[in-house]
Scaffold this active site. Structure first.
Site, short mmCIF file in Angstrom:
data_model
loop_
_atom_site.label_atom_id
_atom_site.label_comp_id
_atom_site.label_asym_id
_atom_site.label_seq_id
_atom_site.Cartn_x
_atom_site.Cartn_y
_atom_site.Cartn_z
N GLY A 158 -2.01 -13.70 10.15
CA GLY A 158 -0.75 -13.06 9.76
C GLY A 158 -0.88 -12.35 8.44
O GLY A 158 -1.99 -12.17 7.93
N ASN A 159 0.24 -11.93 7.91
CA ASN A 159 0.24 -11.29 6.60
C ASN A 159 1.52 -11.65 5.87
O ASN A 159 2.40 -12.32 6.41
CB ASN A 159 0.07 -9.77 6.74
CG ASN A 159 1.21 -9.13 7.51
OD1 ASN A 159 2.34 -9.08 7.03
ND2 ASN A 159 0.93 -8.67 8.73
#
Ligand code: CTP
Ligand code: CA
Length: 232
Positions: A33-34
């Site tokens: 993810g980020n």
């Protein structure tokens, strides 16, 4: 409410805004993810609705945000899901805004069962490229449709934030590019933004340090002026 003071200059426009960060699964409980919070995209959707637009917000993972009033919310997880949702909604949209942080890569293998620790050294994670949703939307653009991209850039020794932004605007082919200067730390997860707003006609506006709602109103002003100058 504050929205009452805004112009209703987006009335009759259908806009689709993407927001948040995609999550690319490794197994049923893990993902790549980020740190995108989705705040900027939500502010863009909220301000558009306040100015009279019909708004669809395609949201990947976000912080715990309040759903903007009068906005249709579509939830997605991965880049591929976000891509499908955007293409589906783009067909009847006048303006597309890609503020989502789309993962550039995803794991090749989705393991169906939770990966066990075991006794052996782990295998490396193999990645493959995700489609560039913004570039696809630009390629599929219908006449009169405006497309807005985002770029989070840090300057380096050779090239400044603005130069990175100019090159990305050319490469992506969108009408407007919001260039966030993230070198100074703030933009991700924070309440504020600053940077540049670049148009395909060569106009370059600085975006002074300010709230995400303020950036949103600068963005919609630019969309409105771009659309009126391209009317025949
Ligand atoms: N974007 C997209 N699909 C991707 C990656 C990015 O639609 N797979 C969009 C983002 O939503 C943003 C714009 O493209 O509007 C620019 O994203 P950015 O990550 O800055 O650019 P990239 O082209 O991915 O290049 P790089 O990460 O190498 O700077
Ligand atoms: Ca990227």
């Amino acid at each position: 409410a504050r929205g009452d003071a805004l112009p209703r200059d987006l009335e009759g426009l259908r806009v689709v805004v993407s927001a948040g960060g995609t999550r690319e699964p490794l197994d049923p409980v893990r993902f790549l993810g980020n740190r995108s919070s989705g705040r900027q995209g939500y502010a863009i959707a909220r301000v558009a609705a306040q100015r009279g637009a019909e708004v669809v917000l395609v949201a990947a993972h976000t912080a715990d945000l309040v759903q903007p009033a009068g906005v249709e919310l579509v939830r997605v997880g991965t880049a591929l899901q976000l891509r499908d949702a955007m293409h589906e909604r783009a067909e009847r949209a006048d303006v597309l805004v890609m503020s989502a942080a789309v993962a550039d890569f995803r794991p090749v293998d989705l393991v169906e069962h939770k990966i066990k620790k075991g006794d052996l050294d782990p295998d490396p994670v193999r990645l493959t490229r995700n489609p560039d949703v913004l570039a696809e939307l630009v390629a599929a653009r219908r006449p009169g449709q405006s497309v807005v991209g985002f770029a989070a850039e840090t300057g380096d020794a050779d090239t400044g934030v603005l130069d990175h932004g100019r090159a990305k605007l050319k490469r992506k082919g969108c009408d407007l590019l919001v260039v966030n200067d993230v070198g100074s730390g703030g933009a991700f997860e924070g309440e504020d933004n600053q940077g540049w707003l670049l148009s395909s006609d060569g106009t370059e506006r600085p975006i002074p340090h300010g709230s995400k709602a303020h950036l949103a109103s600068i963005l919609w002003d630019a969309v409105v002026s771009g659309r009126s100058s391209s009317e025949v």
